[in-house]
Design an enzyme around this catalytic site. Structure first.
Site, PDB file in Angstrom:
ATOM      1  N   CYS A 149       0.846  -1.203   0.000  1.00  0.00           N
ATOM      2  CA  CYS A 149       0.000   0.000   0.000  1.00  0.00           C
ATOM      3  C   CYS A 149       0.876   1.245   0.000  1.00  0.00           C
ATOM      4  CB  CYS A 149      -0.924  -0.014   1.219  1.00  0.00           C
ATOM      5  SG  CYS A 149      -2.074   1.373   1.233  1.00  0.00           S
TER       6      CYS A 149
ATOM      7  N   CYS B 244       0.418   4.574   7.051  1.00  0.00           N
ATOM      8  CA  CYS B 244      -0.252   4.397   8.347  1.00  0.00           C
ATOM      9  C   CYS B 244       0.668   3.583   9.274  1.00  0.00           C
ATOM     10  CB  CYS B 244      -1.594   3.697   8.151  1.00  0.00           C
ATOM     11  SG  CYS B 244      -2.549   4.407   6.786  1.00  0.00           S
TER      12      CYS B 244
ATOM     13  N   CYS C 220       0.103  -0.204  10.328  1.00  0.00           N
ATOM     14  CA  CYS C 220      -0.428  -1.183   9.373  1.00  0.00           C
ATOM     15  C   CYS C 220       0.624  -2.136   8.807  1.00  0.00           C
ATOM     16  CB  CYS C 220      -1.134  -0.436   8.247  1.00  0.00           C
ATOM     17  SG  CYS C 220      -2.000  -1.576   7.140  1.00  0.00           S
TER      18      CYS C 220
ATOM     19  N   CYS D  66     -17.013  -8.691   4.791  1.00  0.00           N
ATOM     20  CA  CYS D  66     -16.297  -7.433   4.547  1.00  0.00           C
ATOM     21  C   CYS D  66     -15.031  -7.701   3.751  1.00  0.00           C
ATOM     22  CB  CYS D  66     -15.872  -6.786   5.861  1.00  0.00           C
ATOM     23  SG  CYS D  66     -17.195  -6.584   7.027  1.00  0.00           S
TER      24      CYS D  66
ATOM     25  N   CYS E 145     -19.850  -5.529   2.706  1.00  0.00           N
ATOM     26  CA  CYS E 145     -19.084  -4.374   3.170  1.00  0.00           C
ATOM     27  C   CYS E 145     -17.748  -4.375   2.429  1.00  0.00           C
ATOM     28  CB  CYS E 145     -18.859  -4.464   4.678  1.00  0.00           C
ATOM     29  SG  CYS E 145     -17.910  -3.067   5.330  1.00  0.00           S
TER      30      CYS E 145
ATOM     31  N   CYS F 242     -19.564   2.415   7.798  1.00  0.00           N
ATOM     32  CA  CYS F 242     -18.886   1.719   8.884  1.00  0.00           C
ATOM     33  C   CYS F 242     -17.633   2.536   9.154  1.00  0.00           C
ATOM     34  CB  CYS F 242     -18.533   0.295   8.436  1.00  0.00           C
ATOM     35  SG  CYS F 242     -17.531  -0.589   9.644  1.00  0.00           S
TER      36      CYS F 242
ATOM     37  N   ARG G  47     -18.636  -2.443  17.055  1.00  0.00           N
ATOM     38  CA  ARG G  47     -17.919  -3.716  16.873  1.00  0.00           C
ATOM     39  C   ARG G  47     -16.637  -3.755  17.684  1.00  0.00           C
ATOM     40  NH1 ARG G  47     -17.145  -4.066  11.471  1.00  0.00           N
ATOM     41  NH2 ARG G  47     -19.347  -4.565  11.373  1.00  0.00           N
TER      42      ARG G  47
HETATM   43  N1  SAM Z   1      -6.826   0.718   2.978  1.00  0.00           N
HETATM   44  C1  SAM Z   1      -8.107   0.894   3.495  1.00  0.00           C
HETATM   45  C2  SAM Z   1      -8.193   1.993   4.511  1.00  0.00           C
HETATM   46  O1  SAM Z   1      -7.182   2.382   5.067  1.00  0.00           O
HETATM   47  O2  SAM Z   1      -9.298   2.473   4.758  1.00  0.00           O
HETATM   48  C3  SAM Z   1      -8.702  -0.365   4.094  1.00  0.00           C
HETATM   49  C4  SAM Z   1      -7.926  -1.304   4.960  1.00  0.00           C
HETATM   50  S1  SAM Z   1      -7.334  -0.726   6.529  1.00  0.00           S
HETATM   51  C5  SAM Z   1      -6.406  -2.112   6.992  1.00  0.00           C
HETATM   52  C6  SAM Z   1      -8.782  -0.661   7.567  1.00  0.00           C
HETATM   53  C7  SAM Z   1      -8.631  -0.305   9.025  1.00  0.00           C
HETATM   54  O3  SAM Z   1      -8.057  -1.393   9.742  1.00  0.00           O
HETATM   55  C8  SAM Z   1      -7.749   0.862   9.397  1.00  0.00           C
HETATM   56  O4  SAM Z   1      -8.373   2.079   9.220  1.00  0.00           O
HETATM   57  C9  SAM Z   1      -7.493   0.590  10.874  1.00  0.00           C
HETATM   58  O5  SAM Z   1      -8.507   1.165  11.662  1.00  0.00           O
HETATM   59  C10 SAM Z   1      -7.569  -0.920  10.978  1.00  0.00           C
HETATM   60  N2  SAM Z   1      -6.238  -1.503  11.224  1.00  0.00           N
HETATM   61  C11 SAM Z   1      -5.269  -1.688  10.318  1.00  0.00           C
HETATM   62  N3  SAM Z   1      -4.177  -2.236  10.884  1.00  0.00           N
HETATM   63  C12 SAM Z   1      -4.463  -2.408  12.195  1.00  0.00           C
HETATM   64  C13 SAM Z   1      -3.719  -2.911  13.303  1.00  0.00           C
HETATM   65  N4  SAM Z   1      -2.478  -3.323  13.187  1.00  0.00           N
HETATM   66  N5  SAM Z   1      -4.334  -2.952  14.506  1.00  0.00           N
HETATM   67  C14 SAM Z   1      -5.619  -2.512  14.632  1.00  0.00           C
HETATM   68  N6  SAM Z   1      -6.359  -2.023  13.622  1.00  0.00           N
HETATM   69  C15 SAM Z   1      -5.787  -1.948  12.412  1.00  0.00           C
HETATM   70 FE1  SF4 Z   2      -2.966   1.188   3.328  1.00  0.00          FE
HETATM   71 FE2  SF4 Z   2      -2.995  -0.006   5.689  1.00  0.00          FE
HETATM   72 FE3  SF4 Z   2      -3.230   2.634   5.566  1.00  0.00          FE
HETATM   73 FE4  SF4 Z   2      -5.270   1.069   4.691  1.00  0.00          FE
HETATM   74  S1  SF4 Z   2      -4.520   1.248   6.789  1.00  0.00           S
HETATM   75  S2  SF4 Z   2      -4.396   2.885   3.677  1.00  0.00           S
HETATM   76  S3  SF4 Z   2      -4.085  -0.661   3.883  1.00  0.00           S
HETATM   77  S4  SF4 Z   2      -1.440   1.435   4.946  1.00  0.00           S
END
Ligand code: SAM
Ligand code: SF4
Ligand code: DTB
Length: 322
Positions: free
Chosen positions: A53, A57, A60, A97, A128, A188, A260
């Site tokens: 990606c 973040c 992530c 989802c 979703c 959501c 949730r």
């Molecule tokens: N890329 C898209 C986005 O950022 O909206 C969708 C996938 S992203 C993995 C969706 C959500 O998963 C993030 O906004 C975050 O809240 C949650 N998330 C991701 N990694 C996580 C982690 N290591 N621990 C807890 N929640 C996590």
């Molecule tokens: Fe990409 Fe992870 Fe950020 Fe979603 S949360 S935008 S998958 S880096």
């Protein structure tokens, strides 16, 4: 129209800092009035595109900016998605989802994503998708394909957001949420705790959510799953009672939302999860995995819900946020 109370940060601080039992009592009063059925909604997740990606973040596993152990995967084919959705339905899930690790869904993949939505909808599951930022046209096409919910989290307060993510902004997130609502889909939207934020940041996140018009139908509250290789890998765990308090405030200020208990359940005791349900959580991610990390075993989850007297045989979600 969101005819509910317009909340302020001061009112949320007062709620949050009440004695624990008073806060939980208040949350239970709201919960039992709004959800007298004692049911827990079950959602199964599938990562349809994993890793690489562009976004940074800090929590992530799928960000291309950090070296993590996650196995990268280009977009799955529709048959694989259908099989996984069938399994989820057979295991009792209500909602399926699909998650794509994108800043926004690319043009070349988007028609395939629409096909996935149609296929999952045809199985009779709630649908979703979480796939990053959307254009108005994409939101409209998803709605037409049968998408019920779009997941797009605000994650933390506006002030703390730049500490965690620099490749897109809070306003980008709000902009996509608006497009999703305008296209007539349900939202959501929630966040993550344990990013190093203050209690006030958590309450400001809840305030942003509650003051959306309407507030989200579905509110995932994640607890950071620390991912080796990411900047937040060594965050010290927050006080579990702070986590429970946050859920209770969410329940009080968003009375009709499905809240949730999301990522982080794998390292929570049964007793802590029970407290989260008592505080007003009434939905979980259920299945083998979240996106890239494990969930508790399904048998263990079923047993826990049974021991607590929750139903998982709810009808499909029909209620709208009032
Ligand atoms: N890329 C898209 C986005 O950022 O909206 C969708 C996938 S992203 C993995 C969706 C959500 O998963 C993030 O906004 C975050 O809240 C949650 N998330 C991701 N990694 C996580 C982690 N290591 N621990 C807890 N929640 C996590
Ligand atoms: Fe990409 Fe992870 Fe950020 Fe979603 S949360 S935008 S998958 S880096
Ligand atoms: C949400 O709020 N949590 C889910 C879902 N929406 C997409 C994702 C949690 C991811 C947890 C870490 C992982 O498995 O990679």
């Amino acid at each position: 129209m969101n005819t509910a109370t317009l909340w302020t940060i001061e009112s949320l601080e007062s709620l949050y800092h009440q004695p624990f039992s008073t806060l939980l009592f208040q949350a239970q009063q709201v919960h039992q009035t709004q959800f007298p059925n004692h049911d827990i909604q079950l959602s199964t997740l599938l990562s349809i595109k994993t890793g690489r990606c562009s976004e940074d973040c800090k929590y992530c596993s799928q960000s291309g900016h950090y070296k993590t152990a996650v196995e990268k995967q280009t977009l799955l084919d529709n048959d694989t998605v259908i099989k996984r959705a069938q399994q989820a339905r057979d295991n009792g899930s209500h909602r399926f989802c699909m998650g794509g690790a994108w800043k926004s869904p690319p043009d070349k993949d988007f028609p395939k994503v629409l096909d996935m939505v149609r296929s999952v909808k045809d199985l009779g599951l709630e649908t979703c998708l979480t796939a990053g930022m959307l254009t108005e046209a994409q939101a409209q096409q998803l709605k037409e394909a049968g998408l019920d919910y779009y997941n797009h989290n605000l994650d933390t307060s506006r002030e703390y957001y730049p500490e965690i993510i620099s490749t897109h902004t809070y306003d980008d997130r709000l902009d996509t949420l608006r497009k999703v609502q305008q296209a007539g889909m349900k939202v959501c939207c929630g966040g993550i705790l344990n990013l190093g934020e203050s209690v006030t940041d958590r309450l400001k996140l809840l305030l942003e959510l509650a003051n959306l018009d309407p507030y989200p139908e579905s509110v995932p509250i994640n607890k950071l799953v620390p991912i080796p290789g990411t900047p937040l890998a060594n965050n010290k765990s927050i006080d579990p009672f702070d986590f429970v308090r946050t859920i209770a405030v969410a329940r009080i200020i968003m009375p009709r939302a499905r809240i949730r208990l999301s990522a982080g359940r794998n390292d929570m005791s049964d007793e802590l999860q029970a407290l989260c349900f008592l505080a007003g959580a009434n939905s979980i991610f259920y299945g083998e995995t979240l996106l890239t990390t494990p969930l508790p075993e399904q048998d263990k989850d079923q047993l826990l819900l049974k021991r607590l007297g929750f139903k998982t045989s709810m009808a499909k979600e029909t209620e709208d946020v009032a």
